[in-house]
Scaffold this motif. Structure first.
Motif, PDB file in Angstrom:
ATOM      1  N   VAL A 295      13.517 -96.076  73.331  1.00 47.12           N
ATOM      2  CA  VAL A 295      13.857 -95.969  74.757  1.00 47.12           C
ATOM      3  C   VAL A 295      13.247 -97.147  75.499  1.00 47.12           C
ATOM      4  N   ARG A 296      13.900 -97.491  76.623  1.00 46.00           N
ATOM      5  CA  ARG A 296      13.373 -98.548  77.492  1.00 46.00           C
ATOM      6  C   ARG A 296      12.883 -97.890  78.772  1.00 46.00           C
ATOM      7  N   GLU A 297      11.633 -98.184  79.105  1.00 44.95           N
ATOM      8  CA  GLU A 297      11.035 -97.693  80.350  1.00 44.95           C
ATOM      9  C   GLU A 297      10.321 -98.845  81.027  1.00 44.95           C
ATOM     10  N   ASP A 298      10.542 -98.981  82.321  1.00 39.12           N
ATOM     11  CA  ASP A 298       9.923-100.063  83.091  1.00 39.12           C
ATOM     12  C   ASP A 298      10.140-101.424  82.446  1.00 39.12           C
ATOM     13  N   GLY A 299      11.317-101.609  81.853  1.00 37.70           N
ATOM     14  CA  GLY A 299      11.675-102.892  81.258  1.00 37.70           C
ATOM     15  C   GLY A 299      11.134-103.139  79.864  1.00 37.70           C
ATOM     16  N   HIS A 300      10.416-102.180  79.284  1.00 37.01           N
ATOM     17  CA  HIS A 300       9.834-102.331  77.950  1.00 37.01           C
ATOM     18  C   HIS A 300      10.447-101.337  76.975  1.00 37.01           C
ATOM     19  N   TRP A 301      10.759-101.823  75.784  1.00 34.62           N
ATOM     20  CA  TRP A 301      11.262-100.950  74.725  1.00 34.62           C
ATOM     21  C   TRP A 301      10.100-100.310  73.978  1.00 34.62           C
ATOM     22  N   TYR A 302      10.289 -99.036  73.613  1.00 37.82           N
ATOM     23  CA  TYR A 302       9.283 -98.282  72.862  1.00 37.82           C
ATOM     24  C   TYR A 302       9.936 -97.560  71.699  1.00 37.82           C
ATOM     25  N   TYR A 303       9.222 -97.523  70.582  1.00 37.33           N
ATOM     26  CA  TYR A 303       9.603 -96.660  69.468  1.00 37.33           C
ATOM     27  C   TYR A 303       9.228 -95.237  69.878  1.00 37.33           C
ATOM     28  N   VAL A 304      10.151 -94.284  69.680  1.00 40.38           N
ATOM     29  CA  VAL A 304       9.873 -92.889  70.032  1.00 40.38           C
ATOM     30  C   VAL A 304       9.517 -92.092  68.779  1.00 40.38           C
ATOM     31  N   ARG A 305      10.456 -92.069  67.834  1.00 43.34           N
ATOM     32  CA  ARG A 305      10.233 -91.289  66.615  1.00 43.34           C
ATOM     33  C   ARG A 305      11.403 -91.496  65.679  1.00 43.34           C
ATOM     34  N   ALA A 306      11.239 -90.987  64.456  1.00 44.72           N
ATOM     35  CA  ALA A 306      12.351 -90.973  63.513  1.00 44.72           C
ATOM     36  C   ALA A 306      13.305 -89.856  63.924  1.00 44.72           C
ATOM     37  N   GLN A 307      14.589 -90.111  63.803  1.00 42.44           N
ATOM     38  CA  GLN A 307      15.590 -89.098  64.123  1.00 42.44           C
ATOM     39  C   GLN A 307      15.507 -87.988  63.084  1.00 42.44           C
ATOM     40  N   ASP A 308      15.676 -86.766  63.543  1.00 47.89           N
ATOM     41  CA  ASP A 308      15.659 -85.620  62.606  1.00 47.89           C
ATOM     42  C   ASP A 308      16.869 -85.593  61.727  1.00 47.89           C
TER      43      ASP A 308
ATOM     44  N   LYS B 216       5.284-101.593  47.792  1.00 50.36           N
ATOM     45  CA  LYS B 216       4.770-101.285  46.467  1.00 50.36           C
ATOM     46  C   LYS B 216       3.297-100.946  46.607  1.00 50.36           C
ATOM     47  N   LEU B 217       2.895 -99.891  45.927  1.00 54.29           N
ATOM     48  CA  LEU B 217       1.503 -99.462  45.959  1.00 54.29           C
ATOM     49  C   LEU B 217       1.154 -98.864  44.610  1.00 54.29           C
ATOM     50  N   GLY B 218       0.083 -99.354  44.025  1.00 56.45           N
ATOM     51  CA  GLY B 218      -0.372 -98.818  42.743  1.00 56.45           C
ATOM     52  C   GLY B 218       0.654 -98.915  41.641  1.00 56.45           C
ATOM     53  N   GLY B 219       1.440 -99.999  41.645  1.00 57.80           N
ATOM     54  CA  GLY B 219       2.446-100.190  40.614  1.00 57.80           C
ATOM     55  C   GLY B 219       3.718 -99.392  40.821  1.00 57.80           C
ATOM     56  N   ARG B 220       3.795 -98.648  41.918  1.00 59.85           N
ATOM     57  CA  ARG B 220       4.978 -97.835  42.194  1.00 59.85           C
ATOM     58  C   ARG B 220       5.711 -98.369  43.417  1.00 59.85           C
ATOM     59  N   ALA B 221       7.025 -98.473  43.313  1.00 52.02           N
ATOM     60  CA  ALA B 221       7.851 -98.936  44.432  1.00 52.02           C
ATOM     61  C   ALA B 221       8.163 -97.760  45.366  1.00 52.02           C
ATOM     62  N   TRP B 222       8.149 -98.048  46.668  1.00 52.65           N
ATOM     63  CA  TRP B 222       8.459 -97.054  47.693  1.00 52.65           C
ATOM     64  C   TRP B 222       9.579 -97.587  48.570  1.00 52.65           C
ATOM     65  N   ARG B 223      10.334 -96.667  49.115  1.00 50.17           N
ATOM     66  CA  ARG B 223      11.459 -97.023  49.975  1.00 50.17           C
ATOM     67  C   ARG B 223      11.452 -96.069  51.160  1.00 50.17           C
ATOM     68  N   LEU B 224      11.319 -96.593  52.360  1.00 49.57           N
ATOM     69  CA  LEU B 224      11.380 -95.787  53.581  1.00 49.57           C
ATOM     70  C   LEU B 224      12.729 -96.044  54.231  1.00 49.57           C
ATOM     71  N   HIS B 225      13.567 -95.016  54.283  1.00 50.12           N
ATOM     72  CA  HIS B 225      14.872 -95.095  54.942  1.00 50.12           C
ATOM     73  C   HIS B 225      14.766 -94.236  56.195  1.00 50.12           C
ATOM     74  N   GLU B 226      14.927 -94.867  57.354  1.00 50.25           N
ATOM     75  CA  GLU B 226      14.713 -94.149  58.610  1.00 50.25           C
ATOM     76  C   GLU B 226      15.746 -94.551  59.643  1.00 50.25           C
ATOM     77  N   VAL B 227      16.103 -93.600  60.484  1.00 48.89           N
ATOM     78  CA  VAL B 227      16.865 -93.869  61.696  1.00 48.89           C
ATOM     79  C   VAL B 227      15.876 -93.642  62.835  1.00 48.89           C
ATOM     80  N   SER B 228      15.506 -94.731  63.503  1.00 53.50           N
ATOM     81  CA  SER B 228      14.484 -94.679  64.550  1.00 53.50           C
ATOM     82  C   SER B 228      15.125 -94.618  65.925  1.00 53.50           C
ATOM     83  N   LEU B 229      14.490 -93.855  66.813  1.00 52.82           N
ATOM     84  CA  LEU B 229      14.937 -93.728  68.193  1.00 52.82           C
ATOM     85  C   LEU B 229      14.051 -94.587  69.094  1.00 52.82           C
TER      86      LEU B 229
END
Length: 133
Positions: free
Chosen positions: A120-133, A105-118
């Protein structure tokens, strides 16, 4: 501005039902820092990092190929309202997707972020890459 210290009884913002220290807090700092074991755990810890304005953590868990140079501070008055994980699945041994809805919520307005995130694991660590197109 840093968030106030967290009590060991404060609930985690990611809505896992665990305390912050038993959940996302352990990936934000301490011996398990940056060691989220799954894409869903990393996504939840990143949501909690947004709630707590932990921009260094967000940058550290963002894949170097897609990471921005910096993350702007949150807008004054932004309030995070909750997280709902719709699905989390491994798409390969070292790749996964997490679909979620984050509410704010910001400035009295509700927001909703719906995302499918990609992720990857590299060198044993997980990383956020990007939102799926």
């Amino acid at each position: 501005m840093a968030k106030p210290p967290v009590s060991s009884t404060d609930w985690c913002p990611c809505e896992s039902g665990l305390t912050y220290t038993a959940c996302c807090g352990r990936y934000h700092e301490g011996p398990q820092a940056l060691q989220a074991p799954t894409p869903e755990t990393l996504m939840r810890s990143r949501y909690s990092a947004f709630v707590r304005d932990l921009r260094p953590y967000l940058l550290a868990t963002w894949h170097p190929d897609t990471r921005p140079a910096e993350i702007e501070p949150p807008e004054a008055g932004l309030k995070w309202l909750g997280l709902s994980v719709k699905r989390a699945e491994m798409t390969a041994a070292d790749a996964g997707v997490v679909e979620f809805v984050a509410r704010s919520k910001l400035g009295g307005r509700a927001w909703r972020l719906h995302e499918v995130s990609l992720f990857v694991r590299e060198d044993g660590h997980w990383y956020y890459v990007r939102a799926q197109d």
